[in-house]
Design a protein around this motif. Structure first.
Motif, mmCIF file in Angstrom:
data_model
loop_
_atom_site.group_PDB
_atom_site.id
_atom_site.type_symbol
_atom_site.label_atom_id
_atom_site.label_comp_id
_atom_site.label_asym_id
_atom_site.label_seq_id
_atom_site.Cartn_x
_atom_site.Cartn_y
_atom_site.Cartn_z
ATOM 1 N N LEU A 1 -4.698 -3.059 -4.231
ATOM 2 C CA LEU A 1 -4.965 -2.039 -3.219
ATOM 3 C C LEU A 1 -6.354 -2.227 -2.616
ATOM 4 O O LEU A 1 -6.530 -2.153 -1.393
ATOM 5 C CB LEU A 1 -4.846 -0.662 -3.857
ATOM 6 C CG LEU A 1 -5.054 0.549 -2.949
ATOM 7 C CD1 LEU A 1 -3.946 0.630 -1.920
ATOM 8 C CD2 LEU A 1 -5.108 1.836 -3.774
ATOM 9 N N LYS B 1 -10.279 8.662 1.044
ATOM 10 C CA LYS B 1 -9.046 8.179 1.678
ATOM 11 C C LYS B 1 -8.697 8.970 2.931
ATOM 12 O O LYS B 1 -8.200 8.415 3.911
ATOM 13 C CB LYS B 1 -7.887 8.255 0.669
ATOM 14 C CG LYS B 1 -6.579 7.704 1.205
ATOM 15 C CD LYS B 1 -5.465 7.761 0.172
ATOM 16 C CE LYS B 1 -4.888 9.144 0.028
ATOM 17 N NZ LYS B 1 -3.653 9.154 -0.812
ATOM 18 N N TYR C 1 0.836 -1.209 0.000
ATOM 19 C CA TYR C 1 0.000 0.000 0.000
ATOM 20 C C TYR C 1 0.864 1.250 0.000
ATOM 21 O O TYR C 1 0.609 2.200 -0.757
ATOM 22 C CB TYR C 1 -0.925 0.020 1.203
ATOM 23 C CG TYR C 1 -1.680 1.328 1.338
ATOM 24 C CD1 TYR C 1 -2.768 1.604 0.511
ATOM 25 C CD2 TYR C 1 -1.272 2.310 2.246
ATOM 26 C CE1 TYR C 1 -3.438 2.819 0.591
ATOM 27 C CE2 TYR C 1 -1.936 3.523 2.330
ATOM 28 C CZ TYR C 1 -3.016 3.776 1.506
ATOM 29 O OH TYR C 1 -3.673 4.977 1.581
ATOM 30 N N ALA D 1 -1.566 5.205 7.804
ATOM 31 C CA ALA D 1 -1.724 4.310 6.660
ATOM 32 C C ALA D 1 -2.918 3.380 6.866
ATOM 33 O O ALA D 1 -3.727 3.176 5.942
ATOM 34 C CB ALA D 1 -0.449 3.493 6.448
ATOM 35 N N ARG E 1 0.845 4.091 -2.799
ATOM 36 C CA ARG E 1 0.437 5.439 -2.389
ATOM 37 C C ARG E 1 1.517 6.468 -2.676
ATOM 38 O O ARG E 1 1.238 7.589 -3.112
ATOM 39 C CB ARG E 1 0.106 5.441 -0.898
ATOM 40 C CG ARG E 1 -0.414 6.770 -0.385
ATOM 41 C CD ARG E 1 -0.432 6.825 1.134
ATOM 42 N NE ARG E 1 0.914 6.849 1.705
ATOM 43 C CZ ARG E 1 1.160 6.949 3.012
ATOM 44 N NH1 ARG E 1 0.153 7.009 3.868
ATOM 45 N NH2 ARG E 1 2.401 6.971 3.448
ATOM 46 N N ASP E 2 2.768 6.092 -2.401
ATOM 47 C CA ASP E 2 3.853 7.067 -2.457
ATOM 48 C C ASP E 2 4.480 7.204 -3.839
ATOM 49 O O ASP E 2 5.327 8.078 -4.038
ATOM 50 C CB ASP E 2 4.943 6.688 -1.439
ATOM 51 C CG ASP E 2 4.421 6.732 -0.007
ATOM 52 O OD1 ASP E 2 3.412 7.416 0.233
ATOM 53 O OD2 ASP E 2 5.026 6.068 0.861
ATOM 54 N N GLU F 1 -6.144 5.361 6.416
ATOM 55 C CA GLU F 1 -6.453 5.576 5.004
ATOM 56 C C GLU F 1 -7.035 4.312 4.377
ATOM 57 O O GLU F 1 -8.041 4.364 3.654
ATOM 58 C CB GLU F 1 -5.195 5.986 4.243
ATOM 59 C CG GLU F 1 -4.693 7.378 4.563
ATOM 60 C CD GLU F 1 -3.392 7.711 3.850
ATOM 61 O OE1 GLU F 1 -2.932 8.858 3.962
ATOM 62 O OE2 GLU F 1 -2.826 6.815 3.180
#
Length: 365
Positions: free
Chosen positions: A29, A190, A11, A177, A15-16, A180
């Motif tokens: 995801l 989110k 994840y 995290a 996400r990043d 979210e």
């Protein structure tokens, strides 16, 4: 029943990386987020692996807290702040009252449980010490100043602030995290939860229980209760003793694998989901189910000249004190949503602190 273990690495990578994930990544995801929200809804707990939170980080933190709790009581009481509701500094043993001692509805619920799954009945306030350390930025203007006070640093611990902040911020990152992922899994935006967490009164709140004096069967270190905050995260303790209750009423002794973190639902998450995600009940106690492991751990600690203080690596993540608690999105239409009226998070926290003897209420005789 084994708790689900979710590795946050995929994840975080998706996400990043920025931009829109590929279709295969989106499916992965969605499955991860569904696993997180499903576990929080059905069991009230979740085990996670976060590459940013190492076992070495946890050990460094516990080493320092063992040294602190081993200090004389007279020294530790210098960090006591009762006028700030014990929300910073140290809370001595014998102060915090388990919710199960003052909540008649909870007592009735316990009596209806099968004997096998009933919690151990505490005889009075918890015989544990706790240190409250505020982590992260606080609001400059707030209606709830006592809940957002400056942290207290004990003398003689030059690495205190760096160690507390480092471990605390890493665990908050893990909580964010999970928050979210849970929001996505629940069908919310989110940032539905994390936007409410900004400048929250997050507390790194390790407990210290002296096994040299209290490590006997039947000792209740933390009586049957729920957490009043949003989500609670625990690193691995060096001694066993944590029991949790699943939504189906089953009592489970928690074993946190090396390198994992335990997440538990708090009352604020229950509020935001209109009762669809219940606050997880738990206790820390030496009982016949764990006595042999506890006593063996005590024996090994003595042989190796290690500390006999059971330190919990615990952080309470909160909704910001001035943010509004109410069922979010589609949860406003939940069956039990009417039981969760709109109020400031800080107002709710103060009510709970009063009930458990941390805000001026006398403990029961």
């Amino acid at each position: 029943m084994e708790l689900a273990i979710v590795d946050l690495t995929p994840y975080l990578a998706i996400r990043d990386q920025g931009g829109s994930p590929a279709e295969a990544e989106e499916e992965k995801l969605a499955a991860l987020c569904a696993a997180v929200s499903g576990s929080l809804r059905e069991t009230g707990a979740l085990l996670v692996k976060d590459p940013r939170c190492s076992a070495e980080d946890n050990d460094r933190f516990i080493d320092m807290m063992e040294r602190y709790f081993e200090c004389p009581d007279s020294f530790k009481r210098l960090q006591e702040r009762p006028h700030l509701h014990y929300q910073v500094g140290v809370t001595p043993e014998g102060v915090e009252v388990p919710r199960s001692l003052v909540d008649e509805h909870m007592q009735e619920k316990v009596l209806k449980m099968p004997e096998l799954f009933r919690p151990t009945t505490p005889k009075g306030p918890d015989p544990k010490w706790r240190y409250m350390w505020r982590v992260g930025p606080r609001p400059s203007i707030t209606r709830f100043q006592e809940l957002n006070s400056e942290p207290v640093i004990p003398e003689g611990f030059p690495d205190w602030k760096q160690t507390m902040d480092s471990w605390g911020l890493k665990m908050i990152s893990a909580i964010e995290a999970v928050a979210e992922m849970a929001a996505i899994g629940f069908g919310l935006s989110k940032d539905a939860f994390t936007s409410l967490m900004k400048q929250g009164p997050h507390l790194l709140a390790p407990t210290g229980s002296d096994l040299q004096y209290h490590g006997v069967e039947g000792t209740v270190f933390a009586g049957y209760h729920y957490d009043l905050n949003f989500l609670t995260i625990h690193g691995r303790s060096r001694f066993p003793g944590l029991n949790i209750w699943l939504r189906n009423g089953q009592k489970v002794e928690v074993k946190v694998p090396v390198g994992c973190l335990l997440i538990q639902t708090g009352k604020q998450l229950e509020w935001l989901t209109g009762g669809e995600c219940l606050a997880g009940m738990h206790e820390v106690v030496v009982t016949s189910r764990v006595t042999s492991r506890t006593l063996e751990a005590i024996k090994q600690a003595r042989q190796q000249n290690h500390s006999l203080w059971r330190v919990s690596s615990t952080l309470f993540a909160h909704i910001a004190s001035d943010a509004t608690l109410k069922p979010l999105g589609h949860f406003a239409d939940a069956t039990l949503a009417a039981n969760y009226p709109t109020m400031f998070a800080g107002e709710y926290v103060e009510q709970e602190l009063s009930a458990i003897n941390l805000k001026g209420k006398k403990s029961p005789s």
